[in-house]
Enzyme design. Structure first.
Site, mmCIF file in Angstrom:
data_model
loop_
_atom_site.group_PDB
_atom_site.id
_atom_site.type_symbol
_atom_site.label_atom_id
_atom_site.label_comp_id
_atom_site.label_asym_id
_atom_site.label_seq_id
_atom_site.Cartn_x
_atom_site.Cartn_y
_atom_site.Cartn_z
ATOM 1 C CD GLN A 1 -2.797 0.522 2.545
ATOM 2 O OE1 GLN A 1 -3.091 -0.178 3.153
ATOM 3 N NE2 GLN A 1 -3.840 1.889 2.234
ATOM 4 C CG ASP B 1 9.875 5.670 -7.760
ATOM 5 O OD1 ASP B 1 10.839 5.685 -7.181
ATOM 6 O OD2 ASP B 1 9.206 4.846 -7.389
#
Length: 193
Positions: free
Chosen positions: A5, A110
């Site tokens: 998460q 990223d």
């Protein structure tokens, strides 16, 4: 089962499928939040579909406004894999893949050792949530800079060797010389903060 998460999304595993759900943000206006989550989901799915025949990425099975279903890749993150298997050859292969990514005009956004999985000693690129389409040399150089910084902070003992091997593979990029020249400028900017 929840795999992870993050700030933007939740990853849920159901058998051989991973569901990526972009979660609503209560601090944003509801209509703006829905538009952002939808556009980011569409962009990530588009990037993964474009890369499906070019790079080792999870296959997308289906998508809707704010979630999509993709292939589960069973393997450790690169950051954990190299603890047990310190190898420069894998980084050369990653460099070749990132060269292809950049030649297609896609920036990962990223590029870290947490966003590459290793299955059967082969790298698989994941988490294109910050990816975007660009042919700007600056954007490509920043992509490399992010990886270099991740290596220096997480794998400092082997960072120089890993990045040198990565650059050897990346040299196959059609604009590698320009990107590496710009990377030097990005380094200087970072030092002058």
């Amino acid at each position: 089962m929840i795999l992870s998460q993050g700030a933007e999304a939740v990853l849920i595993q159901e058998g051989d499928v991973v569901i990526k759900q972009r979660v609503p943000k209560s601090y944003r206006h509801e209509s703006i939040d829905k538009r952002l989550r939808t556009s980011r989901t569409k962009r990530e799915v588009k990037v993964l579909q474009k890369l499906a025949d070019v790079l080792p990425v999870p296959k997308v099975y289906s998508s809707d406004a704010t979630e999509f279903h993709m292939e589960f890749i069973a393997g450790p993150r690169l950051r954990d894999y190299v603890v047990n298997y310190p190898t420069t050859s894998l980084f050369k292969e990653i460099g070749v893949h990132v060269a292809k990514l950049h030649d297609l005009g896609i920036i990962h956004g990223d590029l870290t050792t947490s966003n590459i999985l290793v299955k059967d000693h082969k790298p698989y690129f994941i988490d294109f949530g910050l990816s975007f389409f660009s042919s700007k040399i600056e954007d490509m150089a920043v992509d490399l800079h992010v990886l270099e910084e991740a290596l220096e902070s997480t794998h400092y003992q082997h960072a120089k060797d890993y990045f040198a091997s990565f650059l050897e593979g990346y040299s196959s990029c059609s604009v590698a010389d320009e990107v590496l020249s710009r990377l030097k400028i990005v380094h200087q900017r970072g030092r002058n903060k």
